[in-house]
Design an enzyme around this catalytic site. Structure first.
Site, PDB file in Angstrom:
ATOM      1  N   GLU A 151      87.411  60.520  41.166  1.00 53.74           N
ATOM      2  CA  GLU A 151      87.615  61.684  40.315  1.00 53.74           C
ATOM      3  C   GLU A 151      87.996  62.934  41.104  1.00 53.74           C
ATOM      4  OE1 GLU A 151      84.841  62.350  37.210  1.00 53.74           O
ATOM      5  OE2 GLU A 151      85.440  60.477  36.239  1.00 53.74           O
ATOM      6  N   ASP A 185      84.948  57.072  27.122  1.00 51.68           N
ATOM      7  CA  ASP A 185      84.366  56.925  28.457  1.00 51.68           C
ATOM      8  C   ASP A 185      83.671  58.222  28.819  1.00 51.68           C
ATOM      9  OD1 ASP A 185      83.666  55.833  30.928  1.00 51.68           O
ATOM     10  OD2 ASP A 185      85.480  56.525  31.898  1.00 51.68           O
ATOM     11  N   SER A 186      82.701  58.112  29.710  1.00 53.89           N
ATOM     12  CA  SER A 186      82.005  59.309  30.175  1.00 53.89           C
ATOM     13  C   SER A 186      82.912  60.170  31.045  1.00 53.89           C
ATOM     14  CB  SER A 186      80.758  58.910  30.974  1.00 53.89           C
ATOM     15  OG  SER A 186      81.129  58.114  32.089  1.00 53.89           O
ATOM     16  N   CYS A 195      83.549  52.027  29.199  1.00 55.01           N
ATOM     17  CA  CYS A 195      82.624  52.510  30.230  1.00 55.01           C
ATOM     18  C   CYS A 195      81.535  51.455  30.390  1.00 55.01           C
ATOM     19  CB  CYS A 195      82.022  53.838  29.788  1.00 55.01           C
ATOM     20  SG  CYS A 195      80.680  54.470  30.827  1.00 55.01           S
ATOM     21  N   ASN A 196      81.352  50.962  31.608  1.00 60.29           N
ATOM     22  CA  ASN A 196      80.344  49.935  31.850  1.00 60.29           C
ATOM     23  C   ASN A 196      78.926  50.450  31.644  1.00 60.29           C
ATOM     24  OD1 ASN A 196      81.502  47.206  33.198  1.00 60.29           O
ATOM     25  ND2 ASN A 196      82.835  48.926  33.665  1.00 60.29           N
ATOM     26  N   THR A 197      78.668  51.687  32.071  1.00 60.48           N
ATOM     27  CA  THR A 197      77.323  52.242  31.921  1.00 60.48           C
ATOM     28  C   THR A 197      76.958  52.386  30.452  1.00 60.48           C
ATOM     29  OG1 THR A 197      77.541  53.455  34.011  1.00 60.48           O
ATOM     30  CG2 THR A 197      75.824  54.172  32.504  1.00 60.48           C
ATOM     31  N   TYR A 232      77.603  59.299  34.003  1.00 58.98           N
ATOM     32  CA  TYR A 232      76.520  58.680  33.257  1.00 58.98           C
ATOM     33  C   TYR A 232      75.718  57.714  34.136  1.00 58.98           C
ATOM     34  CZ  TYR A 232      78.194  60.062  28.552  1.00 58.98           C
ATOM     35  OH  TYR A 232      78.562  60.753  27.420  1.00 58.98           O
ATOM     36  N   GLY A 233      76.323  57.282  35.234  1.00 56.39           N
ATOM     37  CA  GLY A 233      75.769  56.191  36.024  1.00 56.39           C
ATOM     38  C   GLY A 233      74.356  56.397  36.536  1.00 56.39           C
ATOM     39  N   CYS A 277      83.058  48.876  37.006  1.00 53.09           N
ATOM     40  CA  CYS A 277      83.244  50.281  36.652  1.00 53.09           C
ATOM     41  C   CYS A 277      84.735  50.496  36.469  1.00 53.09           C
ATOM     42  CB  CYS A 277      82.698  51.217  37.725  1.00 53.09           C
ATOM     43  SG  CYS A 277      83.028  52.974  37.390  1.00 53.09           S
ATOM     44  N   THR A 278      85.112  51.166  35.391  1.00 53.77           N
ATOM     45  CA  THR A 278      86.533  51.307  35.073  1.00 53.77           C
ATOM     46  C   THR A 278      87.261  52.290  35.980  1.00 53.77           C
ATOM     47  OG1 THR A 278      85.875  52.846  33.303  1.00 53.77           O
ATOM     48  CG2 THR A 278      86.320  50.551  32.685  1.00 53.77           C
ATOM     49  N   HIS A 279      86.534  52.979  36.858  1.00 52.26           N
ATOM     50  CA  HIS A 279      87.182  53.826  37.872  1.00 52.26           C
ATOM     51  C   HIS A 279      87.733  53.001  39.042  1.00 52.26           C
ATOM     52  CE1 HIS A 279      84.931  57.017  35.857  1.00 52.26           C
ATOM     53  NE2 HIS A 279      85.607  57.906  36.534  1.00 52.26           N
TER      54      HIS A 279
END
Length: 283
Positions: free
Chosen positions: A163, A15-16, A78-80, A47-48, A197-199
Protein backbone atom coordinates in the site's frame (compact mmCIF):
# COMPACT_ATOMS: atom_id res chain seq x y z
CA UNK A 1 -40.62 -6.99 5.10
CA UNK A 2 -36.98 -7.08 3.95
CA UNK A 3 -34.89 -4.13 5.12
CA UNK A 4 -33.21 -4.08 1.69
CA UNK A 5 -35.69 -5.25 -0.97
CA UNK A 6 -34.34 -7.25 -3.90
CA UNK A 7 -34.06 -5.16 -7.04
CA UNK A 8 -31.83 -4.83 -10.07
CA UNK A 9 -28.34 -3.69 -9.13
CA UNK A 10 -24.58 -4.19 -9.50
CA UNK A 11 -22.28 -6.78 -7.95
CA UNK A 12 -20.64 -5.32 -4.86
CA UNK A 13 -17.01 -6.02 -4.01
CA UNK A 14 -15.66 -5.04 -0.60
CA UNK A 15 -12.20 -4.90 0.92
CA UNK A 16 -10.69 -3.21 3.93
CA UNK A 17 -8.11 -1.66 1.62
CA UNK A 18 -6.92 -2.03 -1.95
CA UNK A 19 -6.21 -5.75 -2.22
CA UNK A 20 -9.77 -6.53 -3.25
CA UNK A 21 -9.03 -4.68 -6.47
CA UNK A 22 -7.01 -7.73 -7.56
CA UNK A 23 -10.20 -9.79 -7.15
CA UNK A 24 -12.34 -7.19 -8.90
CA UNK A 25 -9.94 -7.02 -11.84
CA UNK A 26 -10.20 -10.76 -12.55
CA UNK A 27 -13.98 -10.82 -12.08
CA UNK A 28 -14.47 -7.90 -14.48
CA UNK A 29 -12.15 -9.48 -17.03
CA UNK A 30 -14.10 -12.75 -16.97
CA UNK A 31 -17.57 -11.15 -16.77
CA UNK A 32 -17.34 -7.64 -18.24
CA UNK A 33 -21.07 -7.50 -19.01
CA UNK A 34 -22.13 -6.84 -15.41
CA UNK A 35 -22.10 -3.61 -13.42
CA UNK A 36 -19.88 -3.43 -10.33
CA UNK A 37 -19.43 -1.33 -7.20
CA UNK A 38 -16.19 -1.45 -5.23
CA UNK A 39 -16.08 -0.23 -1.63
CA UNK A 40 -12.75 0.16 0.16
CA UNK A 41 -12.81 0.90 3.90
CA UNK A 42 -9.40 2.50 3.52
CA UNK A 43 -9.83 4.84 6.49
CA UNK A 44 -9.86 1.88 8.89
CA UNK A 45 -7.39 -0.44 7.20
CA UNK A 46 -5.67 -2.71 8.05
CA UNK A 47 -8.17 -5.23 9.37
CA UNK A 48 -5.54 -7.93 9.76
CA UNK A 49 -4.53 -7.05 13.33
CA UNK A 50 -8.03 -6.22 14.61
CA UNK A 51 -10.24 -8.45 16.78
CA UNK A 52 -13.01 -10.67 15.45
CA UNK A 53 -15.68 -8.36 16.86
CA UNK A 54 -14.22 -5.24 15.27
CA UNK A 55 -13.69 -6.89 11.87
CA UNK A 56 -17.24 -8.23 11.96
CA UNK A 57 -18.72 -4.83 12.78
CA UNK A 58 -16.69 -2.99 10.14
CA UNK A 59 -17.47 -5.61 7.50
CA UNK A 60 -21.13 -5.62 8.45
CA UNK A 61 -21.33 -1.86 7.98
CA UNK A 62 -19.73 -2.09 4.54
CA UNK A 63 -21.99 -4.93 3.35
CA UNK A 64 -25.02 -3.04 4.60
CA UNK A 65 -23.91 0.04 2.69
CA UNK A 66 -23.50 -1.98 -0.53
CA UNK A 67 -26.98 -3.45 -0.04
CA UNK A 68 -28.35 0.05 0.41
CA UNK A 69 -26.76 0.93 -2.95
CA UNK A 70 -28.82 -1.82 -4.55
CA UNK A 71 -26.34 -4.70 -4.77
CA UNK A 72 -28.07 -8.11 -4.78
CA UNK A 73 -24.71 -9.84 -4.25
CA UNK A 74 -21.60 -8.80 -2.32
CA UNK A 75 -18.17 -10.41 -2.58
CA UNK A 76 -15.84 -10.02 0.41
CA UNK A 77 -12.61 -9.56 -1.54
CA UNK A 78 -10.69 -9.67 1.72
CA UNK A 79 -9.35 -12.77 3.47
CA UNK A 80 -9.54 -11.24 6.94
CA UNK A 81 -13.19 -10.24 6.49
CA UNK A 82 -13.96 -13.64 4.98
CA UNK A 83 -12.29 -15.35 7.94
CA UNK A 84 -13.69 -13.24 10.75
CA UNK A 85 -17.04 -11.90 9.55
CA UNK A 86 -18.57 -13.88 6.67
CA UNK A 87 -20.22 -16.65 8.66
CA UNK A 88 -21.77 -14.24 11.19
CA UNK A 89 -23.14 -12.01 8.43
CA UNK A 90 -24.59 -14.97 6.55
CA UNK A 91 -26.19 -16.51 9.63
CA UNK A 92 -27.19 -13.48 11.70
CA UNK A 93 -27.64 -10.49 9.41
CA UNK A 94 -28.82 -11.75 6.01
CA UNK A 95 -32.08 -13.20 7.37
CA UNK A 96 -32.96 -9.73 8.72
CA UNK A 97 -31.72 -7.71 5.74
CA UNK A 98 -33.01 -9.94 2.93
CA UNK A 99 -32.53 -13.73 2.79
CA UNK A 100 -32.56 -13.61 -1.02
CA UNK A 101 -29.42 -11.47 -1.18
CA UNK A 102 -26.01 -13.14 -0.97
CA UNK A 103 -22.63 -12.45 0.63
CA UNK A 104 -19.72 -14.64 -0.53
CA UNK A 105 -16.08 -14.80 0.54
CA UNK A 106 -12.74 -15.72 -1.01
CA UNK A 107 -11.55 -18.52 1.28
CA UNK A 108 -13.93 -21.32 0.28
CA UNK A 109 -13.26 -21.03 -3.50
CA UNK A 110 -9.52 -21.03 -2.84
CA UNK A 111 -9.74 -24.11 -0.64
CA UNK A 112 -11.80 -26.00 -3.22
CA UNK A 113 -9.01 -25.52 -5.77
CA UNK A 114 -6.26 -26.86 -3.51
CA UNK A 115 -7.04 -30.54 -3.96
CA UNK A 116 -6.32 -30.27 -7.69
CA UNK A 117 -2.91 -28.64 -7.18
CA UNK A 118 -0.98 -30.27 -4.34
CA UNK A 119 0.89 -33.52 -4.97
CA UNK A 120 2.59 -33.99 -1.60
CA UNK A 121 -0.48 -33.08 0.44
CA UNK A 122 1.45 -30.30 2.19
CA UNK A 123 0.13 -26.76 1.77
CA UNK A 124 1.41 -23.42 3.02
CA UNK A 125 -0.65 -20.28 3.66
CA UNK A 126 0.75 -16.75 3.72
CA UNK A 127 -1.64 -14.19 5.18
CA UNK A 128 -2.26 -11.37 7.60
CA UNK A 129 -2.01 -11.97 11.33
CA UNK A 130 -5.82 -12.05 11.53
CA UNK A 131 -6.25 -14.60 8.76
CA UNK A 132 -3.55 -16.91 10.12
CA UNK A 133 -4.76 -16.68 13.72
CA UNK A 134 -8.34 -17.41 12.66
CA UNK A 135 -7.21 -20.85 11.35
CA UNK A 136 -9.84 -20.44 8.64
CA UNK A 137 -7.73 -22.10 5.95
CA UNK A 138 -6.76 -25.19 7.99
CA UNK A 139 -10.36 -25.59 9.16
CA UNK A 140 -11.87 -25.28 5.67
CA UNK A 141 -9.21 -27.47 4.05
CA UNK A 142 -9.77 -30.16 6.68
CA UNK A 143 -13.47 -30.27 5.78
CA UNK A 144 -12.77 -31.07 2.13
CA UNK A 145 -9.30 -32.64 2.27
CA UNK A 146 -8.70 -34.09 5.75
CA UNK A 147 -5.36 -35.64 4.75
CA UNK A 148 -3.75 -32.36 3.66
CA UNK A 149 -1.24 -30.85 6.11
CA UNK A 150 -1.52 -27.05 6.37
CA UNK A 151 1.11 -24.64 7.72
CA UNK A 152 0.46 -20.91 8.09
CA UNK A 153 2.78 -17.93 8.21
CA UNK A 154 1.72 -14.40 9.11
CA UNK A 155 3.33 -11.65 7.02
CA UNK A 156 2.46 -8.45 8.91
CA UNK A 157 4.68 -6.16 6.84
CA UNK A 158 3.58 -7.21 3.36
CA UNK A 159 0.37 -5.15 3.21
CA UNK A 160 2.15 -1.92 4.26
CA UNK A 161 4.81 -2.61 1.61
CA UNK A 162 2.16 -2.91 -1.08
CA UNK A 163 0.00 0.00 0.00
CA UNK A 164 3.01 2.30 0.27
CA UNK A 165 4.20 1.39 -3.22
CA UNK A 166 7.30 -0.44 -1.97
CA UNK A 167 6.34 -3.89 -3.30
CA UNK A 168 8.96 -3.72 -6.06
CA UNK A 169 11.73 -2.18 -3.98
CA UNK A 170 14.97 -3.84 -2.90
CA UNK A 171 13.88 -3.36 0.70
CA UNK A 172 10.90 -5.63 0.12
CA UNK A 173 13.23 -8.53 -0.71
CA UNK A 174 14.27 -8.92 2.91
CA UNK A 175 10.75 -9.32 4.28
CA UNK A 176 9.54 -11.53 1.44
CA UNK A 177 12.53 -13.84 1.84
CA UNK A 178 12.16 -13.82 5.65
CA UNK A 179 8.53 -14.97 5.81
CA UNK A 180 8.90 -17.56 3.06
CA UNK A 181 11.96 -19.04 4.78
CA UNK A 182 10.06 -19.25 8.08
CA UNK A 183 7.17 -21.04 6.38
CA UNK A 184 9.36 -23.56 4.54
CA UNK A 185 11.25 -24.23 7.77
CA UNK A 186 7.94 -25.25 9.39
CA UNK A 187 7.28 -27.79 6.63
CA UNK A 188 9.91 -28.47 3.92
CA UNK A 189 7.41 -30.75 2.11
CA UNK A 190 5.14 -27.87 1.10
CA UNK A 191 4.51 -27.96 -2.66
CA UNK A 192 1.55 -25.57 -2.83
CA UNK A 193 1.38 -22.02 -1.50
CA UNK A 194 -1.82 -20.05 -0.95
CA UNK A 195 -1.52 -16.28 -1.09
CA UNK A 196 -4.09 -15.70 1.62
CA UNK A 197 -4.28 -11.95 1.19
CA UNK A 198 -5.50 -10.12 -1.90
CA UNK A 199 -2.61 -7.64 -1.67
CA UNK A 200 0.01 -10.31 -2.20
CA UNK A 201 -0.27 -10.78 -6.00
CA UNK A 202 1.68 -7.53 -6.38
CA UNK A 203 4.55 -9.25 -4.55
CA UNK A 204 4.34 -12.35 -6.74
CA UNK A 205 7.60 -11.77 -8.69
CA UNK A 206 9.53 -11.55 -5.42
CA UNK A 207 7.62 -14.45 -3.85
CA UNK A 208 8.54 -16.70 -6.78
CA UNK A 209 12.13 -15.47 -6.55
CA UNK A 210 12.55 -16.87 -3.03
CA UNK A 211 10.31 -19.94 -3.26
CA UNK A 212 11.71 -23.40 -4.00
CA UNK A 213 11.09 -24.17 -7.67
CA UNK A 214 8.84 -27.14 -6.90
CA UNK A 215 6.27 -24.99 -5.07
CA UNK A 216 3.14 -23.88 -6.97
CA UNK A 217 1.54 -20.56 -6.04
CA UNK A 218 -2.23 -20.29 -5.80
CA UNK A 219 -3.42 -16.72 -6.38
CA UNK A 220 -7.04 -15.99 -5.61
CA UNK A 221 -8.24 -13.63 -8.33
CA UNK A 222 -8.77 -16.12 -11.16
CA UNK A 223 -10.07 -18.80 -8.78
CA UNK A 224 -12.68 -16.48 -7.24
CA UNK A 225 -13.74 -15.17 -10.65
CA UNK A 226 -14.22 -18.68 -12.06
CA UNK A 227 -16.11 -19.76 -8.96
CA UNK A 228 -18.39 -16.69 -9.11
CA UNK A 229 -19.21 -17.33 -12.77
CA UNK A 230 -20.14 -20.91 -11.94
CA UNK A 231 -22.19 -19.74 -8.95
CA UNK A 232 -24.20 -17.32 -11.07
CA UNK A 233 -24.80 -20.00 -13.70
CA UNK A 234 -26.27 -22.17 -10.95
CA UNK A 235 -28.33 -19.39 -9.34
CA UNK A 236 -30.22 -17.86 -12.23
CA UNK A 237 -32.75 -16.05 -10.05
CA UNK A 238 -29.97 -14.09 -8.39
CA UNK A 239 -28.12 -13.59 -11.69
CA UNK A 240 -31.16 -11.97 -13.32
CA UNK A 241 -31.08 -9.26 -10.64
CA UNK A 242 -27.61 -8.09 -11.67
CA UNK A 243 -27.58 -5.14 -14.05
CA UNK A 244 -25.62 -5.30 -17.27
CA UNK A 245 -23.87 -2.16 -18.44
CA UNK A 246 -20.19 -2.88 -17.97
CA UNK A 247 -19.82 -0.01 -15.48
CA UNK A 248 -17.77 0.11 -12.28
CA UNK A 249 -18.15 2.62 -9.47
CA UNK A 250 -15.55 3.08 -6.75
CA UNK A 251 -16.09 4.30 -3.19
CA UNK A 252 -13.60 4.87 -0.39
CA UNK A 253 -13.94 5.86 3.26
CA UNK A 254 -10.64 7.77 3.07
CA UNK A 255 -9.00 10.24 0.68
CA UNK A 256 -10.29 10.14 -2.88
CA UNK A 257 -6.93 11.28 -4.21
CA UNK A 258 -5.04 8.60 -2.32
CA UNK A 259 -7.43 5.91 -3.52
CA UNK A 260 -7.06 7.01 -7.13
CA UNK A 261 -3.29 6.86 -6.88
CA UNK A 262 -3.27 3.42 -5.28
CA UNK A 263 -5.96 2.02 -7.58
CA UNK A 264 -3.75 2.84 -10.56
CA UNK A 265 -1.10 0.50 -9.08
CA UNK A 266 -3.57 -2.38 -8.75
CA UNK A 267 -5.64 -1.85 -11.90
CA UNK A 268 -3.33 0.02 -14.28
CA UNK A 269 -6.14 2.43 -15.12
CA UNK A 270 -7.52 5.76 -13.98
CA UNK A 271 -10.66 5.46 -11.86
CA UNK A 272 -13.35 7.86 -10.73
CA UNK A 273 -13.83 7.62 -6.97
CA UNK A 274 -16.33 9.02 -4.49
CA UNK A 275 -15.97 9.39 -0.75
CA UNK A 276 -18.49 7.48 1.34
CA UNK A 277 -19.31 7.33 5.06
CA UNK A 278 -20.12 4.15 6.95
CA UNK A 279 -22.16 3.70 10.10
CA UNK A 280 -23.81 0.90 12.01
CA UNK A 281 -27.04 1.58 10.17
CA UNK A 282 -27.52 2.98 6.70
CA UNK A 283 -31.28 3.54 6.81
Amino acid sequence: MALYPMKLGPIGVFDSGYGGLTILEKIRKLMPQYDYVYLGDNARTPYGTRSFDVVYEFTRQSVEKLFSLGCPLVILGCNTASAKALKSIQQNDLPQWNPEKRVLGVIRPTVEAIGKVTRTGHVGVLGTVGTIQSLSYPIEIAKLFPDIVVSGQACPLWVPLVENGEYDSEGADYFVKKYIAELIEKDPEIDTLILGCTHYPLLLPKIKKFLPQNVNVVSQGIIVADCLKDYLNRHKKLETNITRGGSCLFYTTESVEKFQKSAEIFLNENVVVEHIKLSSTNM
